[in-house]
Design a protein around this motif. Structure first.
Motif, PDB file in Angstrom:
ATOM      1  N   ILE A 157       0.846  -1.191   0.000  1.00 27.32           N
ATOM      2  CA  ILE A 157       0.000   0.000   0.000  1.00 27.32           C
ATOM      3  C   ILE A 157       0.884   1.244   0.000  1.00 27.32           C
ATOM      4  N   GLY A 158       0.546   2.188  -0.869  1.00 24.54           N
ATOM      5  CA  GLY A 158       1.190   3.498  -0.856  1.00 24.54           C
ATOM      6  C   GLY A 158       0.177   4.552  -0.440  1.00 24.54           C
ATOM      7  N   LEU A 159       0.503   5.332   0.574  1.00 26.13           N
ATOM      8  CA  LEU A 159      -0.354   6.426   1.024  1.00 26.13           C
ATOM      9  C   LEU A 159       0.347   7.757   0.816  1.00 26.13           C
ATOM     10  N   TRP A 160      -0.437   8.811   0.657  1.00 29.69           N
ATOM     11  CA  TRP A 160       0.071  10.172   0.430  1.00 29.69           C
ATOM     12  C   TRP A 160       0.915  10.239  -0.840  1.00 29.69           C
ATOM     13  N   ILE A 161       0.426   9.609  -1.880  1.00 32.54           N
ATOM     14  CA  ILE A 161       1.100   9.707  -3.166  1.00 32.54           C
ATOM     15  C   ILE A 161       0.178  10.433  -4.139  1.00 32.54           C
ATOM     16  N   SER A 165       9.592  -4.935  -8.567  1.00 28.47           N
ATOM     17  CA  SER A 165      10.046  -5.622  -7.362  1.00 28.47           C
ATOM     18  C   SER A 165       9.528  -4.868  -6.134  1.00 28.47           C
ATOM     19  N   ALA A 166       9.539  -5.529  -4.993  1.00 29.78           N
ATOM     20  CA  ALA A 166       9.111  -4.858  -3.760  1.00 29.78           C
ATOM     21  C   ALA A 166       9.999  -3.653  -3.481  1.00 29.78           C
ATOM     22  N   GLU A 167      11.305  -3.806  -3.695  1.00 34.40           N
ATOM     23  CA  GLU A 167      12.235  -2.701  -3.464  1.00 34.40           C
ATOM     24  C   GLU A 167      11.914  -1.512  -4.363  1.00 34.40           C
ATOM     25  N   GLU A 168      11.650  -1.780  -5.636  1.00 34.14           N
ATOM     26  CA  GLU A 168      11.336  -0.713  -6.587  1.00 34.14           C
ATOM     27  C   GLU A 168      10.005  -0.038  -6.230  1.00 34.14           C
ATOM     28  N   THR A 169       9.037  -0.834  -5.807  1.00 32.37           N
ATOM     29  CA  THR A 169       7.727  -0.282  -5.451  1.00 32.37           C
ATOM     30  C   THR A 169       7.837   0.640  -4.249  1.00 32.37           C
ATOM     31  N   ILE A 170       8.534   0.200  -3.223  1.00 37.64           N
ATOM     32  CA  ILE A 170       8.707   1.025  -2.023  1.00 37.64           C
ATOM     33  C   ILE A 170       9.471   2.300  -2.365  1.00 37.64           C
ATOM     34  N   ALA A 171      10.515   2.178  -3.167  1.00 41.11           N
ATOM     35  CA  ALA A 171      11.295   3.355  -3.563  1.00 41.11           C
ATOM     36  C   ALA A 171      10.435   4.351  -4.322  1.00 41.11           C
ATOM     37  N   ALA A 172       9.568   3.851  -5.205  1.00 47.73           N
ATOM     38  CA  ALA A 172       8.694   4.738  -5.977  1.00 47.73           C
ATOM     39  C   ALA A 172       7.705   5.469  -5.083  1.00 47.73           C
ATOM     40  N   ILE A 173       7.218   4.791  -4.030  1.00 50.59           N
ATOM     41  CA  ILE A 173       6.324   5.443  -3.057  1.00 50.59           C
ATOM     42  C   ILE A 173       7.071   6.538  -2.318  1.00 50.59           C
ATOM     43  N   HIS A 174       8.261   6.225  -1.846  1.00 48.62           N
ATOM     44  CA  HIS A 174       9.048   7.200  -1.084  1.00 48.62           C
ATOM     45  C   HIS A 174       9.489   8.377  -1.953  1.00 48.62           C
ATOM     46  N   GLU A 175       9.730   8.137  -3.233  1.00 45.45           N
ATOM     47  CA  GLU A 175      10.114   9.230  -4.130  1.00 45.45           C
ATOM     48  C   GLU A 175       9.019  10.279  -4.253  1.00 45.45           C
ATOM     49  N   GLN A 176       7.767   9.846  -4.066  1.00 42.90           N
ATOM     50  CA  GLN A 176       6.643  10.776  -4.112  1.00 42.90           C
ATOM     51  C   GLN A 176       6.335  11.386  -2.743  1.00 42.90           C
ATOM     52  N   GLY A 177       7.156  11.068  -1.759  1.00 43.16           N
ATOM     53  CA  GLY A 177       6.899  11.571  -0.414  1.00 43.16           C
ATOM     54  C   GLY A 177       5.852  10.784   0.335  1.00 43.16           C
ATOM     55  N   GLY A 178       5.517   9.590  -0.165  1.00 41.98           N
ATOM     56  CA  GLY A 178       4.490   8.776   0.464  1.00 41.98           C
ATOM     57  C   GLY A 178       5.051   7.810   1.481  1.00 41.98           C
ATOM     58  N   LEU A 179       4.146   7.097   2.134  1.00 41.26           N
ATOM     59  CA  LEU A 179       4.509   6.052   3.083  1.00 41.26           C
ATOM     60  C   LEU A 179       4.154   4.696   2.487  1.00 41.26           C
ATOM     61  N   ALA A 180       5.030   3.722   2.698  1.00 35.71           N
ATOM     62  CA  ALA A 180       4.844   2.375   2.173  1.00 35.71           C
ATOM     63  C   ALA A 180       4.443   1.444   3.308  1.00 35.71           C
ATOM     64  N   PRO A 204      12.352  -1.401   3.642  1.00 37.31           N
ATOM     65  CA  PRO A 204      12.104  -0.131   4.341  1.00 37.31           C
ATOM     66  C   PRO A 204      10.623   0.285   4.362  1.00 37.31           C
ATOM     67  N   PHE A 205       9.767  -0.587   4.906  1.00 36.18           N
ATOM     68  CA  PHE A 205       8.360  -0.252   5.066  1.00 36.18           C
ATOM     69  C   PHE A 205       8.184   0.749   6.203  1.00 36.18           C
ATOM     70  N   ASP A 206       7.094   1.494   6.146  1.00 37.18           N
ATOM     71  CA  ASP A 206       6.770   2.464   7.190  1.00 37.18           C
ATOM     72  C   ASP A 206       5.716   1.943   8.162  1.00 37.18           C
ATOM     73  N   GLY A 207       5.133   0.802   7.859  1.00 40.31           N
ATOM     74  CA  GLY A 207       4.125   0.228   8.735  1.00 40.31           C
ATOM     75  C   GLY A 207       3.689  -1.125   8.222  1.00 40.31           C
ATOM     76  N   VAL A 208       3.069  -1.916   9.107  1.00 36.90           N
ATOM     77  CA  VAL A 208       2.592  -3.245   8.747  1.00 36.90           C
ATOM     78  C   VAL A 208       1.176  -3.419   9.291  1.00 36.90           C
ATOM     79  N   GLU A 209       0.332  -4.054   8.498  1.00 36.67           N
ATOM     80  CA  GLU A 209      -1.061  -4.270   8.874  1.00 36.67           C
ATOM     81  C   GLU A 209      -1.154  -5.477   9.815  1.00 36.67           C
ATOM     82  N   THR A 210      -1.441  -5.201  11.069  1.00 33.81           N
ATOM     83  CA  THR A 210      -1.569  -6.277  12.050  1.00 33.81           C
ATOM     84  C   THR A 210      -3.021  -6.605  12.367  1.00 33.81           C
ATOM     85  N   ARG A 211      -3.947  -5.833  11.828  1.00 29.74           N
ATOM     86  CA  ARG A 211      -5.370  -6.160  11.920  1.00 29.74           C
ATOM     87  C   ARG A 211      -6.001  -5.956  10.543  1.00 29.74           C
ATOM     88  N   ASN A 212      -6.425  -7.067   9.949  1.00 34.85           N
ATOM     89  CA  ASN A 212      -7.139  -7.059   8.669  1.00 34.85           C
ATOM     90  C   ASN A 212      -8.439  -7.803   8.924  1.00 34.85           C
TER      91      ASN A 212
END
Length: 237
Positions: free
Chosen positions: A78-82, A91-106, A132-140
């Protein structure tokens, strides 16, 4: 305290409710003050929600977070604030980097999710521990995640530096919204973002059960029949 649901789907991907239906339901029937529309590989749901949100005074106290759930080749992220759609199948690394490049949280939703024949539901598994995730979903709130919720919480808290924990309903129909949620100090977008970055969030709520699953299929049948009969699409509401 603020109450946020950071994982909601609409008819822009595979949800059973339009963006407008989501916002009106949240305003009328929940305690939530913030929501993130996180459709699969598109921001159309968020964009429709943003336009609907701007039109009505009764929604102005509700915070709307821009979001997307991206199908990386390692599982959902999930990317928020993008502001822009991030391509799937990176890749997961590329996806997270793309979120962070937009100033978002992964964020890592349902990391241990896996269902036979439903590869699209897969999470990133234990990779949330070393990326380098910013959070993990512990309740779904999906029934299949009842045991996984406890597993993710246990594994995350065993780390020297655990990630921020968040709750997201993963709602695909109205009455699932807010079944699990994120509590955070303060209210609004800035307070929520800061709480995630400083690991001051709490994941709350419980999954829905077998009776709810029957309710879901009944709702899906009735909505589909209504739309066919009247020549409309849920996306139009």
């Amino acid at each position: 305290m603020g109450f946020a649901d950071l994982h909601i789907h609409t008819t822009a991907s595979d949800g059973m409710m339009s963006a407008g239906m989501v916002l009106n339901y949240v305003s009328a029937a929940t305690q939530l003050d913030a929501v993130a529309i996180t459709d699969h590989n598109t921001m159309e749901g968020y964009e429709r929600a943003r336009d609907f949100h701007a039109r009505f005074a009764h929604l102005q106290e509700l915070t709307l977070i821009p979001g997307i759930e991206i199908s990386s080749n390692a599982g959902h992220i999930i990317g928020l604030w993008i502001a822009r759609v991030i391509p799937r199948d990176l890749s997961a690394e590329e996806t997270i980097a793309a979120i962070h490049e937009q100033g978002g949280l992964a964020l890592a939703p349902h990391p241990f999710a896996w269902l036979p024949g439903l590869a699209e539901f897969a999470g990133v598994a234990r990779r949330f521990l070393d990326l380098p995730f910013d959070g993990v979903e512990t309740r779904n709130s999906t029934p299949s995640e009842m045991l996984n919720n406890h597993r993710v919480t246990r594994v995350n808290r065993a780390q020297a530096h655990p990630l921020a924990e968040f709750g997201g309903s993963d709602a695909h129909f109205l009455w699932a919204i807010g079944r699990t949620w994120t509590e955070y100090p303060g209210r609004g977008s800035d307070a929520l973002r800061q709480a995630l970055l400083t690991r001051r969030t709490e994941a709350k709520g419980m999954p829905w059960g077998p009776r709810d699953l029957l309710h879901y299929f009944a709702d899906r049948f009735h909505w589909s029949r209504f739309c066919r009969r009247h020549g409309v699409n849920l996306h139009d509401f």
